[in-house]
Scaffold this motif. Structure first.
Motif, PDB file in Angstrom:
ATOM      1  N   TYR A   1       0.835  -1.202   0.000  1.00  0.00           N
ATOM      2  CA  TYR A   1       0.000   0.000   0.000  1.00  0.00           C
ATOM      3  C   TYR A   1       0.872   1.255   0.000  1.00  0.00           C
ATOM      4  N   LEU A   2       1.896   1.282   0.832  1.00  0.00           N
ATOM      5  CA  LEU A   2       2.794   2.427   0.885  1.00  0.00           C
ATOM      6  C   LEU A   2       3.548   2.606  -0.432  1.00  0.00           C
ATOM      7  N   ARG A   3       3.975   1.507  -1.027  1.00  0.00           N
ATOM      8  CA  ARG A   3       4.668   1.570  -2.314  1.00  0.00           C
ATOM      9  C   ARG A   3       3.745   2.125  -3.395  1.00  0.00           C
ATOM     10  N   LEU A   4       2.505   1.642  -3.445  1.00  0.00           N
ATOM     11  CA  LEU A   4       1.556   2.126  -4.439  1.00  0.00           C
ATOM     12  C   LEU A   4       1.296   3.624  -4.277  1.00  0.00           C
ATOM     13  N   HIS A   5       1.146   4.069  -3.043  1.00  0.00           N
ATOM     14  CA  HIS A   5       0.803   5.469  -2.804  1.00  0.00           C
ATOM     15  C   HIS A   5       2.010   6.409  -2.861  1.00  0.00           C
TER      16      HIS A   5
ATOM     17  N   ALA B   1     -16.772   4.454 -12.300  1.00  0.00           N
ATOM     18  CA  ALA B   1     -16.914   3.861 -13.637  1.00  0.00           C
ATOM     19  C   ALA B   1     -15.629   3.922 -14.453  1.00  0.00           C
ATOM     20  N   ASP B   2     -14.645   4.659 -13.986  1.00  0.00           N
ATOM     21  CA  ASP B   2     -13.396   4.840 -14.725  1.00  0.00           C
ATOM     22  C   ASP B   2     -12.554   3.565 -14.690  1.00  0.00           C
ATOM     23  N   PRO B   3     -12.180   3.009 -15.851  1.00  0.00           N
ATOM     24  CA  PRO B   3     -11.411   1.750 -15.873  1.00  0.00           C
ATOM     25  C   PRO B   3     -10.066   1.822 -15.152  1.00  0.00           C
ATOM     26  N   VAL B   4      -9.350   2.932 -15.255  1.00  0.00           N
ATOM     27  CA  VAL B   4      -8.051   3.054 -14.580  1.00  0.00           C
ATOM     28  C   VAL B   4      -8.252   3.068 -13.067  1.00  0.00           C
ATOM     29  N   THR B   5      -9.268   3.809 -12.606  1.00  0.00           N
ATOM     30  CA  THR B   5      -9.566   3.837 -11.179  1.00  0.00           C
ATOM     31  C   THR B   5      -9.986   2.460 -10.687  1.00  0.00           C
ATOM     32  N   GLN B   6     -10.773   1.743 -11.469  1.00  0.00           N
ATOM     33  CA  GLN B   6     -11.182   0.391 -11.094  1.00  0.00           C
ATOM     34  C   GLN B   6      -9.972  -0.531 -10.945  1.00  0.00           C
ATOM     35  N   GLU B   7      -9.029  -0.406 -11.845  1.00  0.00           N
ATOM     36  CA  GLU B   7      -7.809  -1.222 -11.767  1.00  0.00           C
ATOM     37  C   GLU B   7      -7.003  -0.859 -10.516  1.00  0.00           C
TER      38      GLU B   7
ATOM     39  N   ALA C   1      -8.709  -2.262  -7.494  1.00  0.00           N
ATOM     40  CA  ALA C   1      -8.539  -3.719  -7.436  1.00  0.00           C
ATOM     41  C   ALA C   1      -7.201  -4.087  -6.794  1.00  0.00           C
ATOM     42  N   LEU C   2      -6.172  -3.281  -6.999  1.00  0.00           N
ATOM     43  CA  LEU C   2      -4.878  -3.530  -6.357  1.00  0.00           C
ATOM     44  C   LEU C   2      -4.901  -3.185  -4.869  1.00  0.00           C
ATOM     45  N   ASN C   3      -5.596  -2.116  -4.525  1.00  0.00           N
ATOM     46  CA  ASN C   3      -5.590  -1.609  -3.149  1.00  0.00           C
ATOM     47  C   ASN C   3      -6.600  -2.295  -2.234  1.00  0.00           C
TER      48      ASN C   3
END
Length: 109
Positions: free
Chosen positions: A18-22, A72-78, A81-83
């Motif tokens: 989570y820290l790496r992603l953010h 509804a945004d595909p990038v946000t959904q992806e 899904a990781l977080n």
């Protein structure tokens, strides 16, 4: 403008991811946040309890509509899904919430 605060747990096993992603949020996610009228957005971590506190200001006129566009945004959904597997929602959250919404009880400019 309205202010929003929410809280969720973070798994100990998922904390490093989570820290790496953010530390490097995807540009498309950041653009969608801005496009949906969110400003001054921060996430704080409280250790050792591993609680995440989110704060942002909403500067639009249709919060529900903007949040639906974001969802509804595909990038946000992806991104979500990781977080999502790294997070631990509170048992006391309301139906339909992932992050538990908080009530603002004090503010000073």
């Amino acid at each position: 403008m309205t202010r929003h605060g929410s809280v969720i747990g973070l798994s100990e096993q998922g904390k490093a991811d989570y820290l790496r992603l953010h530390a490097a949020v995807w540009p498309g996610v950041l653009a969608k946040i801005s496009d949906c009228n969110i400003r001054n957005y921060s996430i704080f971590l409280k250790e050792p309890e591993n609680l995440l506190f989110s704060f942002f200001e909403y500067h639009g006129a249709d919060f529900a509509g903007d949040m639906a566009r974001m969802a509804a945004d595909p990038v946000t959904q992806e991104w979500w899904a990781l977080n999502k597997p790294l997070q631990q929602p509170l048992d006391t959250r309301k139906d339909g919430e992932w992050w538990a919404e908080m009530t603002e009880i004090f503010h000073h400019d």
